[in-house]
Design a protein around this motif. Structure first.
Motif, PDB file in Angstrom:
ATOM      1  N   ASN A 267       1.027  -1.576  -0.166  1.00  0.00           N
ATOM      2  CA  ASN A 267       0.340   0.151  -0.096  1.00  0.00           C
ATOM      3  C   ASN A 267       0.925   1.560  -0.420  1.00  0.00           C
ATOM      4  OD1 ASN A 267      -2.358  -1.315   0.036  1.00  0.00           O
ATOM      5  ND2 ASN A 267      -2.754  -1.125   2.143  1.00  0.00           N
ATOM      6  N   ARG A 268       1.695   1.189   0.932  1.00  0.00           N
ATOM      7  CA  ARG A 268       2.844   2.389   0.647  1.00  0.00           C
ATOM      8  C   ARG A 268       3.790   2.871  -0.172  1.00  0.00           C
ATOM      9  NH1 ARG A 268       5.419   4.425   5.699  1.00  0.00           N
ATOM     10  NH2 ARG A 268       6.721   4.827   5.078  1.00  0.00           N
ATOM     11  N   LEU A 269       3.881   1.404  -1.107  1.00  0.00           N
ATOM     12  CA  LEU A 269       5.017   1.916  -2.853  1.00  0.00           C
ATOM     13  C   LEU A 269       3.429   2.000  -3.451  1.00  0.00           C
ATOM     14  CD1 LEU A 269       6.590  -1.808  -2.958  1.00  0.00           C
ATOM     15  CD2 LEU A 269       7.701   1.001  -2.829  1.00  0.00           C
ATOM     16  N   LYS A 270       2.324   1.273  -3.384  1.00  0.00           N
ATOM     17  CA  LYS A 270       0.996   2.132  -4.401  1.00  0.00           C
ATOM     18  C   LYS A 270       0.740   3.395  -4.623  1.00  0.00           C
ATOM     19  CE  LYS A 270      -3.031   0.639  -6.143  1.00  0.00           C
ATOM     20  NZ  LYS A 270      -4.845  -0.326  -5.598  1.00  0.00           N
ATOM     21  N   THR A 271       0.399   3.940  -3.139  1.00  0.00           N
ATOM     22  CA  THR A 271       0.613   5.612  -2.919  1.00  0.00           C
ATOM     23  C   THR A 271       1.946   6.200  -3.480  1.00  0.00           C
ATOM     24  OG1 THR A 271      -0.564   4.413  -0.750  1.00  0.00           O
ATOM     25  CG2 THR A 271      -0.006   6.730  -1.379  1.00  0.00           C
ATOM     26  N   ALA A 272       2.628   5.630  -3.368  1.00  0.00           N
ATOM     27  CA  ALA A 272       4.246   6.646  -3.793  1.00  0.00           C
ATOM     28  C   ALA A 272       3.483   6.699  -4.908  1.00  0.00           C
ATOM     29  CB  ALA A 272       5.444   5.956  -2.454  1.00  0.00           C
ATOM     30  N   SER A 273       3.789   5.821  -5.118  1.00  0.00           N
ATOM     31  CA  SER A 273       4.055   5.675  -6.701  1.00  0.00           C
ATOM     32  C   SER A 273       3.005   6.103  -7.586  1.00  0.00           C
ATOM     33  CB  SER A 273       3.445   3.961  -7.731  1.00  0.00           C
ATOM     34  OG  SER A 273       2.607   4.123  -7.304  1.00  0.00           O
ATOM     35  N   GLU A 274       0.968   6.420  -7.142  1.00  0.00           N
ATOM     36  CA  GLU A 274       0.181   7.115  -7.726  1.00  0.00           C
ATOM     37  C   GLU A 274      -0.084   8.880  -7.655  1.00  0.00           C
ATOM     38  OE1 GLU A 274      -2.945   4.676  -6.023  1.00  0.00           O
ATOM     39  OE2 GLU A 274      -2.808   3.514  -7.417  1.00  0.00           O
ATOM     40  N   LEU A 275       1.145   9.461  -6.951  1.00  0.00           N
ATOM     41  CA  LEU A 275       1.858  10.498  -6.878  1.00  0.00           C
ATOM     42  C   LEU A 275       1.808  11.620  -7.869  1.00  0.00           C
ATOM     43  CD1 LEU A 275       2.975  11.314  -3.175  1.00  0.00           C
ATOM     44  CD2 LEU A 275       1.378  11.622  -4.032  1.00  0.00           C
ATOM     45  N   GLU A 276       1.110  12.603  -8.295  1.00  0.00           N
ATOM     46  CA  GLU A 276       1.081  12.982  -9.147  1.00  0.00           C
ATOM     47  C   GLU A 276       2.786  13.535  -9.801  1.00  0.00           C
ATOM     48  OE1 GLU A 276      -1.882  16.354 -10.039  1.00  0.00           O
ATOM     49  OE2 GLU A 276      -3.098  15.098  -9.686  1.00  0.00           O
ATOM     50  N   THR A 277       3.549  14.109  -9.243  1.00  0.00           N
ATOM     51  CA  THR A 277       4.653  14.513  -8.813  1.00  0.00           C
ATOM     52  C   THR A 277       5.878  13.406  -8.784  1.00  0.00           C
ATOM     53  OG1 THR A 277       5.088  14.599  -6.866  1.00  0.00           O
ATOM     54  CG2 THR A 277       4.389  17.065  -8.085  1.00  0.00           C
TER      55      THR A 277
END
Length: 510
Positions: free
Chosen positions: A163-173
């Motif tokens: 979940n942490r990796l997925k959230t980090a990868s989905e950031l627009e920046t």
């Protein structure tokens, strides 16, 4: 200032005379000599070596092996340090003569502070105390049934990491993400639970990580105190006080967790949770020689050792393995195909998690993990060994007051053993079905050490690496960021880490 300088020079001259006299008398007592090495000037060369980090010493030691042979001597401190790079000599010492080479050197002053005067498994002298500490860890925490009891917490940590990796990868920046902080966080969550028997909040995890890593990364800073400690402890009193403060900070963070677990145990509230933590076992343990329970200070040292052994090494190895899977997409693709075949064969093509019971069917996964440990061992040397008495070994004297170091990386990269040793080729392990990482019959690589002092947690480490690698590639497609590349350069921290931490682009695979 002049008086201080004159006193220091006078002490140096006295020490130099004593060192020369000692050297002459030692030579007269025995015909055996230490293994060859570079010229040694008492005091001067010792100070030069102590100022260098392990990563600075390693290429120099490798050059010395080329010049003098597979067994050499450096006089880094007041005791000689012997370095062995040949796998046959290592097997002869650590397996065939394991009882003789299983001791540890007497701890230097700074190490005594961190290890509670050598009351932890890694530094304890070979004897009853070491056996009690190791047996406790092996039977109460690392037995297969005990390892299995933590499967639910591993599953929770895995889902947290994904979940942490997925959230980090989905950031627009986010053109890319740095994975190492997430790996570290996951391993801290897992090992802290195994150690203290409870999930702690992010603030507490950060506190534990801060005190543990601060000490680990500061070790070289205090080396100078270990040279002629009666003098350097005065000359570098502020540095000595800094070390004591770091230890106090560590105790302030870990002791409340130990005491809380003791209260739970005494109130029998832990009957609700059948999982036995490492602290639970330490609270029951009695030292046979001293006929007493462990002190709080000793429990802090043992908990710190447990965390360091399971967190830093595993997260480092995990990053190296994932870096190679990114660098070599064909290896990643073959691994995914194997997982897909196993999952499909079990009729579970839609499930997200590769379960622990699936791992035994994934032969190529095991090859990937072993190749990662061979090519990028987290430690390029095992912890120093010592002999219980003066020993004649391979024609040379190995003295009781010396340290014996085994060059893990050089053995794993030996071209006489491994074809194209610097290449990442997991397939090499498919051809060697009898490969034994314990090195009991033959040493080809020894990332966990071998013999009686082999890391007791090597099976747990392999389980964690296989479980997390399998699920990370099953859940995400790992790629190099646009315009980027994977740099496999190294640098020395507590372990040998990537000089430029891994940056990747990930996308959901399923």
């Amino acid at each position: 200032m002049e008086t201080w300088f004159i006193a220091l020079v006078s002490l140096c001259i006295i020490f130099l005379i004593r060192a020369i006299f000692s050297s002459l008398t030692t030579t007269n007592k025995t015909t055996a000599t230490l293994p060859p090495g570079p010229p040694h000037i008492p005091i001067i060369t010792s100070i030069l070596w102590l100022r260098k980090s392990s990563s600075q010493l390693e290429p120099f030691i490798k050059t010395l092996h080329t010049k003098y042979g597979p067994i050499i001597t450096l006089k880094i401190s007041y005791r000689p340090s012997i370095f062995i790079s040949d796998h046959t000599l290592a097997h002869h010492a650590l397996v065939q003569n394991s009882a003789i080479f299983s001791d540890r050197p007497r701890a230097l002053p700074t190490a005594k502070i961190i290890s509670s005067n050598q009351h932890n498994i890694s530094s304890a002298f070979y004897g009853a105390t070491w056996r009690a500490l190791r047996r406790n860890l092996a039977s109460e925490m690392l037995h297969p049934s005990k390892i299995k009891s933590f499967s639910e917490i591993r599953k929770w940590v895995l889902h947290t990491l994904i979940n942490r990796l997925k959230t980090a990868s989905e950031l627009e920046t986010a053109d890319y993400i740095k994975v190492m902080p997430h790996f570290n966080y996951a391993m801290f969550c897992l090992l802290v639970f195994m150690c203290f028997g409870e999930r702690v909040n992010d603030e507490k995890i950060s506190d534990i990580e801060r005190v543990q890593r601060t000490i680990l990364l500061s070790v070289n800073k205090f080396n100078i105190i270990n040279f002629w400690p009666k003098v350097t402890r005065i000359l570098f009193c502020k540095r000595w006080e800094e070390l004591l403060k770091l230890r106090k900070d560590q105790e302030d963070v870990l002791l409340p967790l130990i005491r809380a677990r003791k209260q739970v145990k005494e109130s029998r509230l832990n009957n609700v949770n059948p999982v036995v933590s490492y602290v639970d076992t330490l609270l029951e343990l009695e030292l046979p020689d001293e006929k007493r329970k462990l002190s709080e200070d000793e429990m802090v040292s043992l908990c710190s050792e447990f965390l360091n052994a399971g967190i830093d090494t595993t997260s480092t190895a995990l990053q190296w393995i994932m870096a190679n899977l990114v660098k070599y997409p064909d290896v990643q693709g073959r691994l995914v195909d194997e997982i897909r075949e196993v999952m499909g064969r079990d009729g579970n093509g839609e499930k997200v998690e590769v379960k622990e019971e699936d791992l035994q069917k994934l032969l190529y996964l095991k090859c990937v993990v072993l190749e990662g440990l061979r090519r990028h061992p987290p430690g390029h040397n095992v912890l120093p060994h010592a002999v219980t008495e003066d020993v004649l070994f391979n024609g040379y004297l190995v003295p009781k007051n010396g340290t014996v170091n085994f060059m893990v990386a050089e053995m794993g990269w030996d071209p006489r053993v491994w074809e194209d040793p610097m290449e990442f080729k997991p397939e090499r392990f498919l051809k060697d079905e009898t490969f034994d990482i314990t090195g009991s019959k033959e040493i080809k690589m020894m990332p966990f050490g071998v013999g009686r002092r082999i890391c007791p947690g090597y099976n747990l480490a392999l389980l964690h690496l296989e479980y997390f690698v399998a699920n990370l590639v099953w859940n995400f497609d790992w790629k190099v960021p646009e315009g980027g590349h994977v740099d496999l350069s190294e640098k020395q921290e507590f372990t040998v880490v990537m000089k430029n931490p891994l940056q990747v682009r990930i996308s959901p695979r399923i």
